[in-house]
Design a protein around this motif. Structure first.
Motif, short mmCIF file in Angstrom:
data_model
loop_
_atom_site.label_atom_id
_atom_site.label_comp_id
_atom_site.label_asym_id
_atom_site.label_seq_id
_atom_site.Cartn_x
_atom_site.Cartn_y
_atom_site.Cartn_z
N ALA A 229 0.92 -1.18 -0.03
CA ALA A 229 0.10 -0.06 0.04
C ALA A 229 0.91 1.22 -0.03
N LEU A 230 0.41 2.30 -0.68
CA LEU A 230 1.24 3.42 -0.77
C LEU A 230 0.36 4.51 -0.21
N LEU A 231 0.90 5.37 0.94
CA LEU A 231 0.43 6.44 1.70
C LEU A 231 0.24 7.83 0.44
N THR A 232 -1.23 7.90 -0.09
CA THR A 232 -1.06 9.27 -0.64
C THR A 232 -0.84 10.54 -0.05
N GLY A 233 -1.22 10.76 1.16
CA GLY A 233 -0.81 11.71 1.93
C GLY A 233 -1.67 13.10 1.60
N SER A 242 4.37 14.33 -8.38
CA SER A 242 5.17 13.50 -9.07
C SER A 242 6.06 12.52 -8.25
N ILE A 243 6.14 12.77 -6.92
CA ILE A 243 6.77 12.18 -6.02
C ILE A 243 6.25 10.68 -5.90
N ASN A 244 4.81 10.50 -5.64
CA ASN A 244 4.43 9.08 -5.61
C ASN A 244 4.35 8.61 -6.76
N ALA A 245 4.19 9.47 -8.04
CA ALA A 245 4.04 8.79 -9.25
C ALA A 245 5.42 8.02 -9.79
N ALA A 246 6.44 8.81 -9.38
CA ALA A 246 7.68 8.15 -9.29
C ALA A 246 7.93 6.68 -8.61
N THR A 247 7.56 6.81 -7.51
CA THR A 247 7.59 5.77 -6.67
C THR A 247 6.76 4.48 -7.17
N ILE A 248 5.76 4.85 -7.67
CA ILE A 248 5.00 3.66 -8.33
C ILE A 248 5.53 3.21 -9.47
N ARG A 249 5.95 3.94 -10.30
CA ARG A 249 6.86 3.27 -11.57
C ARG A 249 7.92 2.81 -10.94
N ALA A 254 9.78 -3.13 -10.57
CA ALA A 254 10.59 -4.25 -9.91
C ALA A 254 9.74 -5.13 -9.39
N GLY A 255 8.57 -5.32 -9.93
CA GLY A 255 7.75 -6.37 -9.80
C GLY A 255 6.54 -6.25 -8.70
N VAL A 256 6.32 -4.99 -7.99
CA VAL A 256 5.66 -4.87 -7.02
C VAL A 256 4.11 -4.01 -7.56
N GLU A 257 3.01 -4.88 -6.82
CA GLU A 257 2.05 -4.04 -7.20
C GLU A 257 1.52 -3.10 -6.02
N VAL A 258 1.28 -1.89 -6.41
CA VAL A 258 0.85 -0.80 -5.51
C VAL A 258 -0.51 -0.43 -5.40
N VAL A 259 -1.08 -0.48 -4.30
CA VAL A 259 -2.42 -0.19 -4.01
C VAL A 259 -2.51 1.17 -3.34
N TRP A 291 -5.99 0.46 5.71
CA TRP A 291 -4.75 -0.13 5.35
C TRP A 291 -5.09 -1.73 5.51
N LEU A 292 -5.37 -1.97 6.68
CA LEU A 292 -5.86 -3.24 7.24
C LEU A 292 -6.78 -3.97 6.40
N GLY A 293 -7.83 -3.06 5.77
CA GLY A 293 -8.73 -3.73 4.77
C GLY A 293 -7.82 -4.30 3.67
N GLU A 294 -6.90 -3.71 3.43
CA GLU A 294 -6.01 -4.22 2.05
C GLU A 294 -5.31 -5.32 2.72
N ALA A 295 -4.82 -5.21 3.78
CA ALA A 295 -4.07 -6.32 4.41
C ALA A 295 -4.55 -7.72 4.55
N GLU A 296 -6.05 -7.74 4.45
CA GLU A 296 -6.62 -8.85 4.62
C GLU A 296 -6.31 -9.63 3.00
N ARG A 297 -6.16 -8.89 2.00
CA ARG A 297 -5.82 -9.44 0.77
C ARG A 297 -4.25 -9.65 0.68
N GLY A 298 -3.50 -9.48 1.44
CA GLY A 298 -2.19 -9.76 1.36
C GLY A 298 -1.53 -8.25 1.25
N LEU A 299 -0.51 -7.97 2.22
CA LEU A 299 0.13 -6.57 1.92
C LEU A 299 1.41 -6.88 2.77
N ASP A 300 2.62 -6.58 1.81
CA ASP A 300 4.02 -6.94 2.42
C ASP A 300 4.55 -5.62 3.08
#
Length: 481
Positions: A229-233, A242-249, A254-259, A291-300
């Motif tokens: 999960a990524l904190l939008t803030g 652009s900071i979060n956009a760069a992080t998502i890319r 690197a093979g990481v799904e970002v929600v 975040w814990l709602g997403e953690a139920e579907r798996g969150l690293d």
């Protein structure tokens, strides 16, 4: 340090915690050498040790905060440099946070002060409100000098003629004046200087709202290796999406799904450091639920790109420790929280696809180096990406941003900014890299300050960061396209 709390007082969990922290302090004074306000002002009450005495007296006597208490507590940046220096492990962060909450509960500030603090608390954590406020501020920015002529560079006077010789003798030959300066008396912040600071900090133009600021799922490129999960803030999503956009890319490559979950928002740091505990707890609980709602579907991990937010989120477990409904959930979230550089350091980013001769000065935000104790990962990542990285002299001292500090204490913040810029200048660097939006805002109108994730994204194939235009040039392709 000896304490004298009564048994009745110690039944309060917050007082018990404060008592334990106070008893850890041994009065050694190591903290005074690395405290920005003591370095500038030389007043014991504006050092961690001095504030600890003020807080101890206030809490032991179970009395309302006085104007003197508030003056010196408000001057604390919460940079936490003292915690890095302290040989006894005094958890100053928890003590000063408790003191701020006590101030808000027991002290009546002047009306203008109360109104401004409440406006900041009602606007900054909410992106739509913040964007609208910045558009209005842009109209008033040209008049900032008329409203408060010394908002960014206030007049100061030396406390005594020999302070410079006593404190900085060894630095005299080579240090710029902003660094090798006499200790000074801080000007008292007033409403006009604070309004002037707000206007001068407002950007001349706002970036367009980006998709990276909205709830979404960003799929990994190729087989999915991790899910985060990524904190939008709040402020960052408006000032620099652009900071979060760069992080998502970076993470997707690197093979990481970002929600980015629906329902998450401001981490609560801004209001927490103003002593507005109810607001801070509400923000924390909203994020924990999302975040814990997403953690139920798996969150690293929960990835955070603003180090000030990271320090607070990693402390959720402590903040909600006495809440039977939220304590365990808060601890789970704190355990998942990671700065983006911590996550990237564990991933295979492959070879960089661009090379550059750019020299990078790495400015480690206080919340990064002192709050989260992250010191090597960002520099290792930048070096691996091909940048030449240099440390900033006096890197332990704050730049003066510190959440809303550069608005509420513009005089001290301006002095710290000058000192930081002078030290950055000594590196000869083309670009400043940092991991906190507050530092970018504080320094960015004088230097090319770019988030670490944006520089890494460029090196690995992303677009040129806007703030680096004219400074960041590709030397040659390092890997075949």
């Amino acid at each position: 340090m000896q304490t004298n709390f009564s048994p009745a007082q110690l039944e309060d969990p917050a007082i018990r915690t404060a008592d334990g922290i106070l008893r850890t302090c041994v009065h050694c004074g190591f903290c005074t050498a690395t405290c920005p306000t003591f370095v500038l002002l030389g007043d014991e009450r504006d050092s961690p040790r001095g504030r600890i005495y003020l807080i101890k007296e206030m809490l032991e006597q179970d009395r309302p905060a006085t104007a003197a208490d508030v003056l010196h507590i408000d001057r604390c940046l919460s940079c936490l440099s003292c915690m890095t220096t302290c040989p006894s492990g005094v958890h100053y962060m928890h003590l000063i946070d408790h003191a701020r909450a006590h101030v808000e509960e027991t002290y009546t500030r002047p009306l203008a002060d109360r109104l401004l603090r409440r406006v900041l608390a009602a606007v900054l954590p909410y992106p739509r409100r913040f964007r609208a406020a910045l558009r209005l501020a842009a109209l008033g920015r040209p008049f900032a000098g008329m409203i408060a002529p010394h908002a960014k560079r206030p007049a100061v006077s030396a406390t005594s003629p020999n302070h410079m010789d006593d404190e900085n003798r060894a630095m005299k030959p080579s240090m710029p004046a902003a660094v090798n300066a006499a200790r000074t008396t801080a000007p008292r912040a007033d409403t006009l200087s604070r309004i002037g600071a707000m206007l001068s900090l407002a950007p001349r133009a706002l970036p367009a709202a980006a998709d990276a600021a909205r709830p979404a799922v960003h799929a990994a490129a190729g087989p999915r290796k991790r899910r985060v999960a990524l904190l939008t803030g709040c402020a960052q999503s408006v000032l620099a999406p652009s900071i979060n956009a760069a992080t998502i890319r970076l993470l997707n490559r690197a093979g990481v799904e970002v929600v980015q979950p629906k329902g998450e928002g401001c981490c609560g740091a801004l209001v927490h450091h103003m002593g507005f505990e109810a607001d801070a707890m509400a923000a924390a609980k909203a994020n924990i639920a999302a975040w814990l709602g997403e953690a139920e579907r798996g969150l690293d991990a929960i990835v955070i790109t603003a180090s000030g937010c990271g320090t607070t989120i990693k402390d959720y477990g402590f903040m909600l420790r006495e809440d039977p409904e939220w304590a365990e959930r808060a601890a789970r979230v704190s355990a998942l929280a990671r700065d983006v550089t911590e996550v990237l350091a564990d991933l295979d980013l492959g070879p960089p696809v661009r090379g550059t001769d750019a020299v990078i000065a790495y400015h480690s935000a206080c919340s990064m180096q002192h709050g989260q104790r992250i010191r090597t990962e960002p520099k290792r990542l930048l070096t691996a990406a091909g940048f030449t990285v240099r440390d900033v002299p006096e890197g332990h001292l704050c730049c003066g941003s510190a959440g809303t500090y550069n608005i509420m204490q513009p005089g001290i913040a301006a002095r710290l900014r000058e000192r930081k810029l002078a030290n950055i200048g000594l590196t000869g660097a083309d670009i400043v890299a940092t991991g906190n939006i507050g530092c970018i805002t504080q320094l960015g109108d004088a230097k090319a300050v770019v988030h670490t994730a944006e520089l890494l994204d460029w090196a690995y194939g992303g677009p040129l960061p806007a703030a680096a235009g004219g400074h960041l040039r590709e030397r040659e392709a390092v890997a075949a396209a």
